[in-house]
Design a protein around this motif. Structure first.
Motif, PDB file in Angstrom:
ATOM      1  N   UNK A  12       0.853  -1.187   0.000  1.00 60.03           N
ATOM      2  CA  UNK A  12       0.000   0.000   0.000  1.00 60.03           C
ATOM      3  C   UNK A  12       0.889   1.238   0.000  1.00 60.03           C
ATOM      4  N   UNK A  13       0.421   2.297  -0.647  1.00 60.06           N
ATOM      5  CA  UNK A  13       1.259   3.492  -0.753  1.00 60.06           C
ATOM      6  C   UNK A  13       1.111   4.430   0.438  1.00 60.06           C
ATOM      7  N   UNK A  14       0.398   4.002   1.458  1.00 57.04           N
ATOM      8  CA  UNK A  14       0.275   4.779   2.679  1.00 57.04           C
ATOM      9  C   UNK A  14       0.176   3.815   3.862  1.00 57.04           C
ATOM     10  N   UNK A  15       0.388   4.342   5.056  1.00 57.07           N
ATOM     11  CA  UNK A  15       0.340   3.496   6.237  1.00 57.07           C
ATOM     12  C   UNK A  15      -1.099   3.274   6.668  1.00 57.07           C
ATOM     13  N   UNK A  16      -1.455   2.038   6.900  1.00 52.30           N
ATOM     14  CA  UNK A  16      -2.813   1.694   7.323  1.00 52.30           C
ATOM     15  C   UNK A  16      -2.744   0.734   8.497  1.00 52.30           C
ATOM     16  N   UNK A  17      -3.715   0.854   9.390  1.00 54.55           N
ATOM     17  CA  UNK A  17      -3.711   0.003  10.575  1.00 54.55           C
ATOM     18  C   UNK A  17      -4.100  -1.424  10.229  1.00 54.55           C
ATOM     19  N   UNK A  18      -5.184  -1.567   9.487  1.00 53.11           N
ATOM     20  CA  UNK A  18      -5.689  -2.897   9.159  1.00 53.11           C
ATOM     21  C   UNK A  18      -5.624  -3.151   7.660  1.00 53.11           C
ATOM     22  N   UNK A  19      -5.306  -4.381   7.322  1.00 55.59           N
ATOM     23  CA  UNK A  19      -5.421  -4.837   5.942  1.00 55.59           C
ATOM     24  C   UNK A  19      -6.308  -6.074   5.960  1.00 55.59           C
ATOM     25  N   UNK A  20      -7.120  -6.206   4.942  1.00 54.82           N
ATOM     26  CA  UNK A  20      -8.095  -7.293   4.890  1.00 54.82           C
ATOM     27  C   UNK A  20      -7.811  -8.174   3.680  1.00 54.82           C
TER      28      UNK A  20
END
Lengths: 111, 112
Positions: B25-33
């Motif tokens: 992902x091109x940005x930081x994310x808390x959750x990935x599904x």
């Protein structure tokens, strides 16, 4: 539990209107609508938060009746580009983020 | 919105082998599904991947079959282990940024 969408399929002529329904047996925090074209990833259309709001996006709008745990997607004056499979995704708890998707409604728009 | 790079886009694998799918992902994310979509069917959630903790699996999916890694806030992998023809499907990763969800382009897996 998976929400139930109706109808399963719709065939329209360009310019006609359509309504797609999404019903859940559980209380919902939000309903999300996506459109997926064949061979492509689902594309986010809009989110409805509990509170009975109605939202619009070009000629596509939606409503959410939290008391009935139902949402409806309205496509007005349909265009050929609206063809695809529409999915509703339900979020049960605020902050859960994960979605449970309905079985989908296939929409075909003919010229 | 976030941009997700998922690979491979497709693969044909022998039964009994494993395949690892990557999502960047091109940005930081808390959750990935991670979702599975069988041809003509709906999207079924396999698991939620959180950075720094074990993935949370949905009913019917187990870690031994679908191990997930989440080494940082922009990357995750899903492995489909000991594959059988029943695992033939499209596998998609997804993230949420605020209220907007984004899906990767998917990995079309065929097990022969």
């Amino acid at each position: 539990q998976q929400p139930v969408q109706s109808p399963q399929a719709v065939i329209l002529r360009e310019g006609e209107d359509a309504v797609i329904n999404c019903s859940s047996s559980k209380a919902l925090y939000s309903v999300h609508w996506y459109r997926q074209k064949h061979g492509e990833a689902p594309i986010f259309l809009m989110i409805l938060l509990k509170g009975g709001e109605q939202k619009g996006h070009d000629k596509i709008s939606a409503s959410f009746n939290e008391k009935k745990q139902q949402s409806s997607l309205y496509l007005t004056a349909s265009q050929l580009s609206y063809s695809g499979t529409y999915f509703c995704g339900t979020e049960l708890i605020q902050g859960a983020q994960k979605l449970v998707f309905g079985q989908g409604t296939r929409l075909t728009i003919n010229p | 919105s976030a941009v997700i790079s998922q690979k491979p886009s497709r693969d044909i694998c022998q039964r009994g082998t494993s395949l690892t799918i990557q999502c960047q992902v091109d940005s930081q994310v808390t959750m990935m599904f991670w979702y599975r979509q069988q041809p003509g069917q709906s999207l079924t959630l396999i698991a939620t991947a959180n950075q720094g903790s074990e993935a949370t699996y949905e009913s019917g999916f187990v870690i031994d079959k679908f191990p997930i890694s989440r080494p940082n806030l922009t990357f995750s992998t899903l492995t489909v282990s000991n594959m059988s023809p029943e695992d033939s499907s499209i596998y998609l990763c997804s993230v949420r940024e605020g209220n907007r969800g984004t899906f990767g382009s998917g990995t079309r897996l065929t097990v022969v």
